[in-house]
Design a protein around this motif. Structure first.
Motif, mmCIF file in Angstrom:
data_model
loop_
_atom_site.group_PDB
_atom_site.id
_atom_site.type_symbol
_atom_site.label_atom_id
_atom_site.label_comp_id
_atom_site.label_asym_id
_atom_site.label_seq_id
_atom_site.Cartn_x
_atom_site.Cartn_y
_atom_site.Cartn_z
ATOM 1 N N GLY A 161 0.797 -1.219 0.000
ATOM 2 C CA GLY A 161 0.000 0.000 0.000
ATOM 3 C C GLY A 161 0.828 1.267 0.000
ATOM 4 N N TYR A 162 2.028 1.188 0.550
ATOM 5 C CA TYR A 162 2.928 2.345 0.591
ATOM 6 C C TYR A 162 3.871 2.398 -0.615
ATOM 7 N N SER A 163 3.946 1.319 -1.380
ATOM 8 C CA SER A 163 4.940 1.205 -2.449
ATOM 9 C C SER A 163 4.506 1.889 -3.738
ATOM 10 N N THR A 164 5.482 2.492 -4.416
ATOM 11 C CA THR A 164 5.233 3.078 -5.733
ATOM 12 C C THR A 164 5.622 2.108 -6.845
ATOM 13 N N HIS A 165 6.574 1.261 -6.599
ATOM 14 C CA HIS A 165 7.006 0.240 -7.551
ATOM 15 C C HIS A 165 6.832 -1.103 -6.841
ATOM 16 N N MET A 166 6.259 -2.073 -7.517
ATOM 17 C CA MET A 166 6.043 -3.374 -6.889
ATOM 18 C C MET A 166 5.874 -4.432 -7.953
ATOM 19 N N ALA A 167 6.167 -5.673 -7.588
ATOM 20 C CA ALA A 167 5.973 -6.786 -8.512
ATOM 21 C C ALA A 167 5.947 -8.092 -7.740
ATOM 22 N N THR A 168 5.290 -9.064 -8.345
ATOM 23 C CA THR A 168 5.305 -10.435 -7.854
ATOM 24 C C THR A 168 6.216 -11.226 -8.772
ATOM 25 N N VAL A 169 7.083 -12.031 -8.194
ATOM 26 C CA VAL A 169 7.941 -12.935 -8.950
ATOM 27 C C VAL A 169 7.312 -14.322 -8.859
ATOM 28 N N LEU A 170 6.938 -14.862 -10.020
ATOM 29 C CA LEU A 170 6.337 -16.193 -10.077
ATOM 30 C C LEU A 170 7.331 -17.179 -10.665
ATOM 31 N N ILE A 171 7.354 -18.377 -10.108
ATOM 32 C CA ILE A 171 8.146 -19.472 -10.662
ATOM 33 C C ILE A 171 7.195 -20.649 -10.818
ATOM 34 N N ASP A 172 7.044 -21.093 -12.055
ATOM 35 C CA ASP A 172 6.105 -22.182 -12.364
ATOM 36 C C ASP A 172 4.710 -21.884 -11.815
ATOM 37 N N GLY A 173 4.285 -20.610 -11.919
ATOM 38 C CA GLY A 173 2.947 -20.209 -11.508
ATOM 39 C C GLY A 173 2.763 -20.035 -10.005
ATOM 40 N N ARG A 174 3.823 -20.224 -9.239
ATOM 41 C CA ARG A 174 3.744 -20.073 -7.782
ATOM 42 C C ARG A 174 4.507 -18.821 -7.352
ATOM 43 N N VAL A 175 4.035 -18.180 -6.291
ATOM 44 C CA VAL A 175 4.680 -16.965 -5.797
ATOM 45 C C VAL A 175 6.025 -17.323 -5.181
ATOM 46 N N ALA A 176 7.077 -16.732 -5.727
ATOM 47 C CA ALA A 176 8.424 -16.894 -5.166
ATOM 48 C C ALA A 176 8.736 -15.711 -4.265
ATOM 49 N N ALA A 177 8.287 -14.517 -4.680
ATOM 50 C CA ALA A 177 8.574 -13.308 -3.900
ATOM 51 C C ALA A 177 7.659 -12.184 -4.335
ATOM 52 N N ILE A 178 7.532 -11.232 -3.444
ATOM 53 C CA ILE A 178 6.909 -9.949 -3.764
ATOM 54 C C ILE A 178 7.885 -8.889 -3.279
ATOM 55 N N PHE A 179 8.065 -7.867 -4.110
ATOM 56 C CA PHE A 179 8.928 -6.774 -3.686
ATOM 57 C C PHE A 179 8.284 -5.446 -4.002
ATOM 58 N N GLY A 180 8.807 -4.415 -3.365
ATOM 59 C CA GLY A 180 8.287 -3.079 -3.591
ATOM 60 C C GLY A 180 9.291 -2.016 -3.193
ATOM 61 N N LEU A 181 8.890 -0.786 -3.381
ATOM 62 C CA LEU A 181 9.735 0.366 -3.090
ATOM 63 C C LEU A 181 8.862 1.432 -2.424
ATOM 64 N N VAL A 182 9.174 1.714 -1.159
ATOM 65 C CA VAL A 182 8.403 2.676 -0.379
ATOM 66 C C VAL A 182 9.138 4.011 -0.350
ATOM 67 N N PRO A 183 8.550 5.089 -0.909
ATOM 68 C CA PRO A 183 9.204 6.401 -0.849
ATOM 69 C C PRO A 183 9.324 6.883 0.595
ATOM 70 N N LEU A 184 10.501 7.375 0.946
ATOM 71 C CA LEU A 184 10.721 7.952 2.271
ATOM 72 C C LEU A 184 10.803 9.468 2.189
#
Length: 147
Positions: free
Chosen positions: A40-63
């Motif tokens: 909710g705080y992130s301006t850039h974000m993505a889900t990394v999928l491997i074989d259709g499964r969630v491997a990671a989620i990342f984002g970037l929160v402006p300070l």
């Protein structure tokens, strides 16, 4: 891929033990809420999928929009450690995009999260000596990158 509520649920249910512990050590007991709030705080974000499964989620929160400082974050499942080469192949493009948007990236990583500490160093971040977390006292490295 943009994160969805289903991705958040899957990640929260399957967090790597080290990421779960890191969240606890930073004062977050509700992992799903911590992930959703971070998105909710992130301006850039993505889900990394491997074989259709969630491997990671990342984002970037402006300070600070004025000084161009933002906090990158990434939480993953065991698929991240099992597929570390794949992550290192895609990470530079995402890190470069974050650095273009915010020239000073900074955050904390739990000192015991060995995989994340090694990954951050390989990705080009500078890690500082561990210091007690302001909320919990657990040791965390400050990591940063300046464009």
């Amino acid at each position: 891929m943009q994160p969805t509520a289903a991705h958040v649920d899957e990640l929260a249910a399957n967090l790597r033990a080290a990421d779960r512990w890191e969240l606890m050590c930073s004062g977050h007991t509700d992992h799903r809420k911590a992930i959703a709030d971070s998105l909710g705080y992130s301006t850039h974000m993505a889900t990394v999928l491997i074989d259709g499964r969630v491997a990671a989620i990342f984002g970037l929160v402006p300070l600070s929009l004025v000084t161009g400082v933002a906090a990158p974050w990434l939480l993953g499942t065991d698929l991240v450690t099992q597929n570390r080469r794949a992550l290192m192949r895609v990470a530079p493009a995402y890190i470069a995009a974050m650095a273009r948007a915010y020239p000073h990236l900074i955050n904390l990583v739990h000192a015991e999260n060995e995989f994340a500490v090694r990954w951050l160093r390989r990705a080009g971040f500078t890690l500082h000596a561990p210091e007690p977390h302001p909320s919990t006292g657990h040791p965390f490295h400050r990591f940063e990158m300046k464009a």
